[in-house]
Scaffold this active site. Structure first.
Site, PDB file in Angstrom:
ATOM      1  N   GLU A 177      41.378  55.616  37.492  1.00 52.02           N
ATOM      2  CA  GLU A 177      41.650  54.431  38.322  1.00 52.02           C
ATOM      3  C   GLU A 177      42.039  54.896  39.709  1.00 52.02           C
ATOM      4  OE1 GLU A 177      45.090  52.120  37.187  1.00 52.02           O
ATOM      5  OE2 GLU A 177      46.009  53.817  36.189  1.00 52.02           O
TER       6      GLU A 177
ATOM      7  N   LYS B 134      54.018  50.969  34.039  1.00 50.90           N
ATOM      8  CA  LYS B 134      54.187  50.715  35.462  1.00 50.90           C
ATOM      9  C   LYS B 134      55.553  51.236  35.892  1.00 50.90           C
ATOM     10  CE  LYS B 134      52.595  47.121  38.600  1.00 50.90           C
ATOM     11  NZ  LYS B 134      51.708  47.985  39.366  1.00 50.90           N
TER      12      LYS B 134
ATOM     13  N   ARG C 234      54.110  43.708  29.404  1.00 51.29           N
ATOM     14  CA  ARG C 234      53.862  45.067  29.912  1.00 51.29           C
ATOM     15  C   ARG C 234      55.174  45.702  30.383  1.00 51.29           C
ATOM     16  NH1 ARG C 234      49.212  45.603  34.281  1.00 51.29           N
ATOM     17  NH2 ARG C 234      50.846  44.786  35.647  1.00 51.29           N
TER      18      ARG C 234
HETATM   19  N1  PLP Z   1      46.451  50.199  38.133  1.00 52.31           N
HETATM   20  C1  PLP Z   1      47.544  50.487  38.836  1.00 52.31           C
HETATM   21  C2  PLP Z   1      47.922  51.908  38.985  1.00 52.31           C
HETATM   22  C3  PLP Z   1      48.309  49.457  39.416  1.00 52.31           C
HETATM   23  O1  PLP Z   1      49.400  49.730  40.114  1.00 52.31           O
HETATM   24  C4  PLP Z   1      47.893  48.126  39.243  1.00 52.31           C
HETATM   25  C5  PLP Z   1      48.667  47.032  39.799  1.00 52.31           C
HETATM   26  O2  PLP Z   1      49.422  46.389  39.156  1.00 52.31           O
HETATM   27  C6  PLP Z   1      46.735  47.872  38.514  1.00 52.31           C
HETATM   28  C7  PLP Z   1      46.030  48.930  37.967  1.00 52.31           C
HETATM   29  C8  PLP Z   1      46.243  46.479  38.293  1.00 52.31           C
HETATM   30  O3  PLP Z   1      47.011  45.819  37.320  1.00 52.31           O
HETATM   31  P1  PLP Z   1      47.155  44.250  37.332  1.00 52.31           P
HETATM   32  O4  PLP Z   1      45.785  43.686  37.308  1.00 52.31           O
HETATM   33  O5  PLP Z   1      47.906  43.952  36.089  1.00 52.31           O
HETATM   34  O6  PLP Z   1      47.894  43.893  38.570  1.00 52.31           O
HETATM   35  C1  COI Z   2      49.875  45.200  42.056  1.00 54.76           C
HETATM   36  O1  COI Z   2      48.668  45.012  42.170  1.00 54.76           O
HETATM   37  O2  COI Z   2      50.651  44.284  41.788  1.00 54.76           O
HETATM   38  C2  COI Z   2      50.471  46.508  42.224  1.00 54.76           C
HETATM   39  O3  COI Z   2      51.554  46.705  41.772  1.00 54.76           O
HETATM   40  C3  COI Z   2      49.748  47.548  42.955  1.00 54.76           C
HETATM   41  C4  COI Z   2      50.562  48.121  44.060  1.00 54.76           C
HETATM   42  C5  COI Z   2      49.851  49.325  44.519  1.00 54.76           C
HETATM   43  C6  COI Z   2      50.801  47.156  45.165  1.00 54.76           C
END
Ligand code: PLP
Ligand code: COI
Length: 341
Positions: free
Chosen positions: A220, A184, A82
């Protein structure tokens, strides 16, 4: 190895510096070999690309102590991939995926004393990130970059842990169609700060963002994807090109289907149908699965039947199975667990 003297069970989601972090610099078209350093400070030029035009991306992942005392991370290859996607979108050089995983391993191993013990409820949060580091004054990508990884022990993202939260439908948008919502990048979070502060001022824990084009579909929150459960126990998650492809959400869909035998559906979810779901949760690395008890849409309360006291039954099963896999109590699918030591 002796663990640090930290009150693990009472940690919040904050920054506690640990001993070592990883740094690698990109210059003249190549990454250097990278190293661990004790220096937590980053020194860059006043005109660095990251400071002027927000050329920065990051990842979030966790290290866990398993029941049998090993330290592991969860699907780091997906974070590595990612981050490459994020880099491409912001015209940054990709940090090689194998080196990303190696850097994470080095940081976790070097900070093993900060990885919270099994059963404490805390974890070591790992933050890989990359930014444009050389001076840029015309609007263009930097030529030099720094990739770093630091770690910090954390507790639950939302105060109260597994207690259901209340969120509001947000009037601000998070991501434009064809924009950067699917990567991200720091810029997505900078623009969410005003929205989250105003949500907090109004007494809400988070924002439910809608799609910017029609404002009819659920996207989200500022830091997590949604999962919903229907009254007949189907797990539904919003499908959109403008949300972050959460690794937790993708893993939960697999767990729901293959471990719990539930039907799963990834599709557009309309705000109008949210009232019909039985359970709602926010899923992500930091959030794990945080149950939502109530969504407030401009004065209209949408209350889930799971209530405000505890997680709904399907959310709980998903939570227990996912964390069971991460902590080594439940056998993981091939390739999900990366043992560090
Ligand atoms: N959506 C956003 C905007 C986020 O910052 C995060 C955190 O990483 C997620 C979703 C969840 O992603 P993940 O499950 O890969 O941590
Ligand atoms: C994560 O879940 O790792 C994120 O980056 C979300 C952040 C808002 C702490």
């Amino acid at each position: 190895m002796d663990k640090k003297n930290i009150d693990w069970s009472n940690l919040g989601f904050g920054y506690i510096p640990t001993e070592k972090r990883y740094v690698s610099n990109y210059k003249d078209g190549a990454w250097d070999e990278g190293t661990l350093t004790s220096d937590a400070n980053v020194v860059i030029n006043e005109c660095a690309g990251v400071l002027q035009y927000a050329q920065t991306i990051f990842e979030g992942m966790k290290a866990y102590t398993t029941e049998d005392g090993h330290i592991v991370t969860f699907r780091p290859d997906l974070n590595a991939k990612r981050m490459v996607d994020s880099a491409r979108r912001l015209e940054m050089p990709a940090f090689p995926e194998d080196r990303f995983v190696e850097a994470v391993k080095q940081v976790v191993e070097a900070n093993a004393a900060y990885v919270p013990p099994y059963g404490s409820g805390a974890t070591l949060y790992i933050r890989p990130y990359m930014f444009g580091s050389n001076p840029v004054i015309g609007v263009k990508p930097a030529d030099e970059y720094q990739f770093r990884v630091f770690s910090t022990p954390v507790g639950p993202y939302f105060k109260g842990g597994a207690k259901p939260i209340t969120i509001r439908v947000c009037d601000f948008d998070r991501a434009a169609p064809h924009g950067t919502g699917h990567i991200k990048a720091g810029l997505n979070y900078a623009m969410s700060l005003h929205a989250i502060m105003s949500a907090h001022e109004e007494g809400y824990d988070e924002n439910m963002y809608l799609d910017a084009a029609t404002r009819t579909k659920v996207e989200e929150t500022g830091g997590a994807n949604f999962i919903f459960v229907t009254k007949d126990n189907k797990v539904v998650t919003p499908k959109s090109d403008t949300i972050l492809p959460s690794i937790t959400r993708r893993s939960l869909l697999y767990v729901a289907e293959k471990y719990l035998g539930l039907e799963v559906e990834e599709r557009e979810v309309y705000l109008d149908e949210v009232k019909d779901f039985a359970e709602c949760g926010l899923c992500g690395t930091a959030a794990v699965i945080s149950p939502v008890g109530k969504v407030v849409d401009h004065g209209r309360d949408i209350c889930f039947q799971s209530g405000m006291d505890e997680m709904g039954p399907i959310t709980k099963k998903l939570y227990d199975t996912l964390t069971g896999i991460q902590m080594g109590q439940i056998e993981a699918p091939e390739g999900w667990i990366c043992q560090i030591c």
